[in-house]
Design a protein around this motif. Structure first.
Motif, PDB file in Angstrom:
ATOM      1  N   THR A 189       0.802  -1.174   0.418  1.00 27.89           N
ATOM      2  CA  THR A 189      -0.102   0.006  -0.034  1.00 27.89           C
ATOM      3  C   THR A 189       0.923   1.351   0.045  1.00 27.89           C
ATOM      4  O   THR A 189       2.131   1.339   0.362  1.00 27.89           O
ATOM      5  N   ALA A 190       0.216   2.375  -0.438  1.00 29.82           N
ATOM      6  CA  ALA A 190       0.942   3.699  -0.540  1.00 29.82           C
ATOM      7  C   ALA A 190      -0.051   4.851  -0.339  1.00 29.82           C
ATOM      8  O   ALA A 190      -1.219   4.668  -0.803  1.00 29.82           O
ATOM      9  N   LYS A 191       0.261   5.801   0.464  1.00 33.20           N
ATOM     10  CA  LYS A 191      -0.560   6.905   0.698  1.00 33.20           C
ATOM     11  C   LYS A 191       0.311   8.244   0.468  1.00 33.20           C
ATOM     12  O   LYS A 191       1.386   8.330   1.138  1.00 33.20           O
ATOM     13  N   SER A 192      -0.326   9.231  -0.082  1.00 33.39           N
ATOM     14  CA  SER A 192       0.258  10.612  -0.300  1.00 33.39           C
ATOM     15  C   SER A 192      -0.479  11.475  -0.334  1.00 33.39           C
ATOM     16  O   SER A 192      -1.738  11.557  -0.682  1.00 33.39           O
ATOM     17  N   SER A 193      -0.037  12.895   0.112  1.00 39.78           N
ATOM     18  CA  SER A 193      -0.828  13.913   0.089  1.00 39.78           C
ATOM     19  C   SER A 193       0.159  15.058  -0.574  1.00 39.78           C
ATOM     20  O   SER A 193       1.367  15.230  -0.195  1.00 39.78           O
ATOM     21  N   ARG A 194      -0.209  15.840  -1.801  1.00 37.85           N
ATOM     22  CA  ARG A 194       0.845  16.582  -2.288  1.00 37.85           C
ATOM     23  C   ARG A 194      -0.240  18.177  -2.439  1.00 37.85           C
ATOM     24  O   ARG A 194      -0.961  18.185  -3.186  1.00 37.85           O
ATOM     25  N   SER A 195       0.628  19.455  -2.167  1.00 39.72           N
ATOM     26  CA  SER A 195      -0.007  20.567  -2.328  1.00 39.72           C
ATOM     27  C   SER A 195       0.856  21.186  -2.953  1.00 39.72           C
ATOM     28  O   SER A 195       1.875  21.717  -2.470  1.00 39.72           O
ATOM     29  N   THR A 196       0.490  22.018  -3.880  1.00 40.88           N
ATOM     30  CA  THR A 196       1.143  23.172  -4.566  1.00 40.88           C
ATOM     31  C   THR A 196       0.183  24.418  -4.882  1.00 40.88           C
ATOM     32  O   THR A 196      -0.912  24.432  -4.597  1.00 40.88           O
ATOM     33  N   LYS A 197       0.822  25.479  -5.448  1.00 47.28           N
ATOM     34  CA  LYS A 197      -0.215  26.541  -5.703  1.00 47.28           C
ATOM     35  C   LYS A 197      -1.164  26.035  -6.988  1.00 47.28           C
ATOM     36  O   LYS A 197      -2.160  26.683  -7.194  1.00 47.28           O
ATOM     37  N   GLU A 198      -0.839  24.861  -7.457  1.00 50.77           N
ATOM     38  CA  GLU A 198      -1.514  24.572  -8.765  1.00 50.77           C
ATOM     39  C   GLU A 198      -2.629  23.585  -8.479  1.00 50.77           C
ATOM     40  O   GLU A 198      -3.557  23.370  -9.030  1.00 50.77           O
ATOM     41  N   THR A 199      -2.124  22.388  -7.726  1.00 47.97           N
ATOM     42  CA  THR A 199      -3.008  21.274  -7.342  1.00 47.97           C
ATOM     43  C   THR A 199      -2.786  20.868  -5.917  1.00 47.97           C
ATOM     44  O   THR A 199      -1.784  21.248  -5.248  1.00 47.97           O
ATOM     45  N   THR A 200      -4.099  20.521  -5.340  1.00 45.37           N
ATOM     46  CA  THR A 200      -3.864  19.671  -4.079  1.00 45.37           C
ATOM     47  C   THR A 200      -4.426  18.227  -4.091  1.00 45.37           C
ATOM     48  O   THR A 200      -5.461  17.976  -4.952  1.00 45.37           O
ATOM     49  N   ILE A 201      -3.569  17.407  -4.041  1.00 45.05           N
ATOM     50  CA  ILE A 201      -3.849  15.807  -4.243  1.00 45.05           C
ATOM     51  C   ILE A 201      -3.695  14.959  -3.168  1.00 45.05           C
ATOM     52  O   ILE A 201      -2.788  15.039  -2.448  1.00 45.05           O
ATOM     53  N   ASP A 202      -4.754  14.170  -3.000  1.00 45.12           N
ATOM     54  CA  ASP A 202      -4.464  13.069  -2.051  1.00 45.12           C
ATOM     55  C   ASP A 202      -4.854  11.619  -2.786  1.00 45.12           C
ATOM     56  O   ASP A 202      -5.709  11.576  -3.342  1.00 45.12           O
ATOM     57  N   VAL A 203      -3.851  10.708  -2.432  1.00 43.06           N
ATOM     58  CA  VAL A 203      -3.926   9.365  -3.211  1.00 43.06           C
ATOM     59  C   VAL A 203      -3.638   8.170  -2.348  1.00 43.06           C
ATOM     60  O   VAL A 203      -2.718   8.519  -1.443  1.00 43.06           O
ATOM     61  N   THR A 204      -4.629   7.332  -2.365  1.00 38.82           N
ATOM     62  CA  THR A 204      -4.348   6.045  -1.411  1.00 38.82           C
ATOM     63  C   THR A 204      -4.436   4.867  -2.548  1.00 38.82           C
ATOM     64  O   THR A 204      -5.465   4.763  -3.110  1.00 38.82           O
ATOM     65  N   LEU A 205      -3.518   4.087  -2.346  1.00 42.87           N
ATOM     66  CA  LEU A 205      -3.443   2.841  -3.251  1.00 42.87           C
ATOM     67  C   LEU A 205      -3.051   1.797  -2.379  1.00 42.87           C
ATOM     68  O   LEU A 205      -2.129   1.535  -1.806  1.00 42.87           O
ATOM     69  N   HIS A 206      -3.857   0.624  -2.897  1.00 41.70           N
ATOM     70  CA  HIS A 206      -3.763  -0.808  -2.358  1.00 41.70           C
ATOM     71  C   HIS A 206      -3.533  -1.616  -3.282  1.00 41.70           C
ATOM     72  O   HIS A 206      -4.435  -1.674  -4.437  1.00 41.70           O
ATOM     73  N   LEU A 207      -2.496  -2.573  -3.370  1.00 41.93           N
ATOM     74  CA  LEU A 207      -2.383  -3.629  -4.414  1.00 41.93           C
ATOM     75  C   LEU A 207      -3.060  -4.862  -3.666  1.00 41.93           C
ATOM     76  O   LEU A 207      -2.667  -5.844  -3.144  1.00 41.93           O
TER      77      LEU A 207
END
Length: 262
Positions: free
Chosen positions: A66-84
Motif C-alpha cells: 500500500t501507499a498513501k500521499s498528499s501533495r499540495s502546490t499553488k496549482e493542485t492539491t492531491i490525495d492518493v491512497t493505493l492498495h495492491l
C-alpha cells in the motif's frame, strides 16, 4: 553524425530477449498472451496461475502492499491512497476532469487495485497541471507500493479493445523508466473534456514516476476516446500480471543482477 543502429537500440535488444523468455515461460505455463490461442484453455490456465484462488494472489495479498500521499502546490492539491489488494477497497477518483477520472478508473479496475484519488486543481487555467500532477502522484505511490519488486513477475504483455480500437501494452517493472508509443492521438483536439496532448503527459508522468518500461502499440485504429480507454485497460491488465507474485521465484528478483536498485 548519424546513428545507424536506430533509436533506443539497447531497449529494443533487451526487450526482444525478455519477450522471448516470457513467451517461453508462458508456453510452459500454458498462459499464452496470444489472443489467437484457445480461449477456454487460456482462461483456465490464467485462473489457475494468477486468479483469485491462486497461490500467487494469496501471497500478493499477504504482502499488504500500500501507499498513501498528499501533495499540495499553488496549482493542485492531491490525495492518493493505493492498495495492491485485488481491488477490495474499491475505486474512487475525482480529479475535476471526467476523461482523466475514467482513464484511471479503467486502469485500476483492470489492474485489480484499490485506488482513491482526490484532486482540486486550477482547471480554470487549463487541464495541464491536474493531468500531470495526478499522474505523478499515482506513479509515485504505485512505485512505493511495489517495493523492491522482488518475487514479482515483473514483465507482461496485454491488449484491450474498445469498439474498433485495439491497443497492446508491454510492461517491465524495470526501475529504468522509458515510454514509447505510436498512438494516433493528434487527429482531434480533445479526448472528451481533456486536451489530447495531455494523454501524452499522463502516460509519461505515470511511467516515469512508476519507474517502469512501457511500450504501447496501436494494433488497430479507432476514435481517440476509444484509443485512450483501450490504452488504460491494456495498461491495467499488464500491470496486474507484472505486479503478481510468482511463487516459483521464492522472493527473488527477476534479474540476473539479483536487484533492480543498482
Amino acid at each position: 553524425l548519424k546513428k545507424v543502429r536506430g533509436d533506443n537500440g539497447h531497449h529494443i535488444v533487451e526487450s526482444a530477449f525478455k519477450a522471448f523468455s516470457r513467451a517461453l515461460r508462458n508456453l510452459i505455463d500454458g498462459t499464452n498472451t496470444d489472443t489467437d490461442t484457445d480461449h477456454h484453455t487460456h482462461a483456465a490456465s490464467m485462473e489457475h496461475m494468477w486468479g483469485t484462488q491462486s497461490q500467487s494472489y494469496n501471497e500478493g495479498r499477504a504482502l499488504h502492499r500500500t501507499a498513501k500521499s498528499s501533495r499540495s502546490t499553488k496549482e493542485t492539491t492531491i490525495d492518493v491512497t493505493l492498495h495492491l489488494d485485488g481491488g477490495s477497497n474499491g475505486i474512487s477518483i475525482d480529479t475535476g476532469i471526467t476523461t482523466l477520472d475514467n482513464f484511471y478508473h479503467s486502469l485500476a479496475t483492470e489492474s485489480q487495485i484499490s485506488l482513491v484519488v482526490e484532486c482540486n486543481g486550477d482547471t480554470w487555467v487549463d487541464d495541464h497541471h491536474t493531468s500531470e500532477d495526478v499522474s505523478i502522484a499515482i506513479g509515485k505511490n504505485l512505485n512505493i507500493a511495489l517495493g523492491t519488486k522482488a518475487g514479482l513477475n515483473r514483465m507482461w504483455c496485454a491488449s484491450a479493445q474498445v469498439h474498433d480500437a485495439v491497443v497492446e501494452v508491454t510492461m517491465d517493472l524495470s526501475n529504468r523508466p522509458c515510454l514509447t508509443h505510436d498512438l494516433s492521438l493528434h487527429r482531434d483536439e480533445y479526448v472528451g473534456d481533456m486536451s489530447v496532448e495531455m494523454l501524452d503527459h499522463v502516460l509519461d508522468s505515470l511511467v516515469m514516476n512508476g519507474q517502469m518500461t512501457v511500450h504501447i502499440v496501436e494494433k488497430k485504429g479507432g476514435k481517440v476516446e476509444d484509443l485512450a480507454m483501450a490504452t488504460a485497460m491494456a495498461f491495467g491488465r499488464a500491470l496486474r500480471l507484472c505486479a503478481a507474485v510468482d511463487p516459483r521465484r521464492a522472493g527473488k528478483t527477476a534479474s540476473s543482477k539479483g536487484t533492480l536498485s543498482a
